[in-house]
Design an enzyme around this catalytic site. Sequence first.
Site, PDB file in Angstrom:
ATOM      1  N   CYS A 112      35.989  46.618  39.449  1.00  0.00           N
ATOM      2  CA  CYS A 112      36.543  45.640  40.393  1.00  0.00           C
ATOM      3  C   CYS A 112      37.622  46.229  41.295  1.00  0.00           C
ATOM      4  O   CYS A 112      37.998  45.614  42.288  1.00  0.00           O
ATOM      5  CB  CYS A 112      37.092  44.434  39.658  1.00  0.00           C
ATOM      6  SG  CYS A 112      35.848  43.631  38.661  1.00  0.00           S
ATOM      7  N   HIS A 250      41.892  40.487  44.109  1.00  0.00           N
ATOM      8  CA  HIS A 250      40.553  40.452  43.512  1.00  0.00           C
ATOM      9  C   HIS A 250      40.360  39.096  42.830  1.00  0.00           C
ATOM     10  O   HIS A 250      41.204  38.654  42.052  1.00  0.00           O
ATOM     11  CB  HIS A 250      40.428  41.599  42.499  1.00  0.00           C
ATOM     12  CG  HIS A 250      39.252  41.450  41.606  1.00  0.00           C
ATOM     13  ND1 HIS A 250      37.982  41.207  42.087  1.00  0.00           N
ATOM     14  CD2 HIS A 250      39.139  41.472  40.250  1.00  0.00           C
ATOM     15  CE1 HIS A 250      37.153  41.092  41.074  1.00  0.00           C
ATOM     16  NE2 HIS A 250      37.819  41.248  39.949  1.00  0.00           N
ATOM     17  N   ASN A 280      33.504  35.972  40.122  1.00  0.00           N
ATOM     18  CA  ASN A 280      34.019  37.347  40.202  1.00  0.00           C
ATOM     19  C   ASN A 280      32.903  38.258  40.720  1.00  0.00           C
ATOM     20  O   ASN A 280      31.894  38.453  40.033  1.00  0.00           O
ATOM     21  CB  ASN A 280      34.472  37.773  38.801  1.00  0.00           C
ATOM     22  CG  ASN A 280      35.029  39.191  38.759  1.00  0.00           C
ATOM     23  OD1 ASN A 280      34.833  39.973  39.685  1.00  0.00           O
ATOM     24  ND2 ASN A 280      35.697  39.520  37.678  1.00  0.00           N
TER      25      ASN A 280
END
Length: 330
Positions: A112, A250, A280
């Site tokens: 990520c 994020h 996500n």
Amino acid sequence: MNVYIRGIGTYLPEKIVSNHDLAKQIDTSDEWIWSRTGIRERRIAAEGEHASTMGKRAAEEAIRNAGLSPDDIDLLVVATMTPDFLFPSTAAVLQAQLGLRNVPAFDISAACSGFLYGLEVTRHLLQSGTYRNALLVGTEKLSSVLDWQDRSTCVLFGDGAGAVVLSQGATGIIDVLLAADGSNPDILYMPGGGSRMPATEASVAHRDHFLKMNGREVFKVAVRAMEQSIRDILDRNSININDIRYFIAHQANYRILDALAQRLSVPMEKFPVNVDRVGNTSAASIPLIMKEMVDDGRLKSGDNVVLVAFGAGLTWGTSLLKWKDSREMP
Ligand code: ACO
């Protein structure tokens, strides 16, 4: 030499899967997912869509929005934890799909945090003077590594892609600060499929080719690491936290963003959120939300912006930007 974001593009698969849809298949509920994560729905790639094809759609839009053509791109970097293949790189596959010249193309594996790792590598290659326009793509088909029988992980993620064209010219990316701590890789990992555990009947039966995560541990480390990283980058650039217009984080979980905002004593209005609609999306997460903010006019030239991310590794990082609207460029 200054480097800035000259164009952004994104792509989301058409198929929307809501929490209610998931609750028909596994033992979960909209209430549980929403209250723990702030997620309502996510996009899931169709058959035939994968990291490269989604990345292609985002990249084409980014090149168009930069006012360039594929021939102008002289470097391609792809950040992904769900590559088309272990090898060759998704970047190499994408080079051909986009019809770029035979420019260097390589992948970055930082989960990520991949978009921020890509930003740092790309901006230095541009600053070296060897390259003029680079394409950085974050693209993920997380649905391909999720265990759809594991309610503690499959509800959290979604598919999508975001891309930016970075060019020499204006001040944009002021600084990037990256870090990693690999002392507990199994806090968030996929045990099977690499050289340590190639696929066998036993590994498949044991569901080792799916993402595994210790959510509570990730949560704690993520909040602490991102807070420190933001404080460090502001300190070393002598910028007051109140002078930051947005903290584009994020999008893993609303509660992580909320905890981070509280620790920094920053109002939540400065933390844009789209995790409710996309879940996500790992390396695609930051460009996906940045594009929304460009389109709806929230990001304005001259804004000081912090990007921040964390992910498997663990890896984390922060970037300080002076937003430049590329439509104002000569
Ligand atoms: N639906 C209903 N119940 C569930 C679900 C679900 N989808 N998932 C777990 N539960 C249950 C558990 O079984 C447990 O039940 P029990 O008490 O009877 O054992 C209970 O809910 C609590 O589970 P916890 O895991 O303790 O729940 P927690 O409040 O910690 O929330 C969560 C879990 C949302 C995963 C949280 O820990 C978190 O957000 N962590 C961060 C994860 C993250 O952001 N990861 C992305 C990293 S980025 C990258 O690199 C990919």
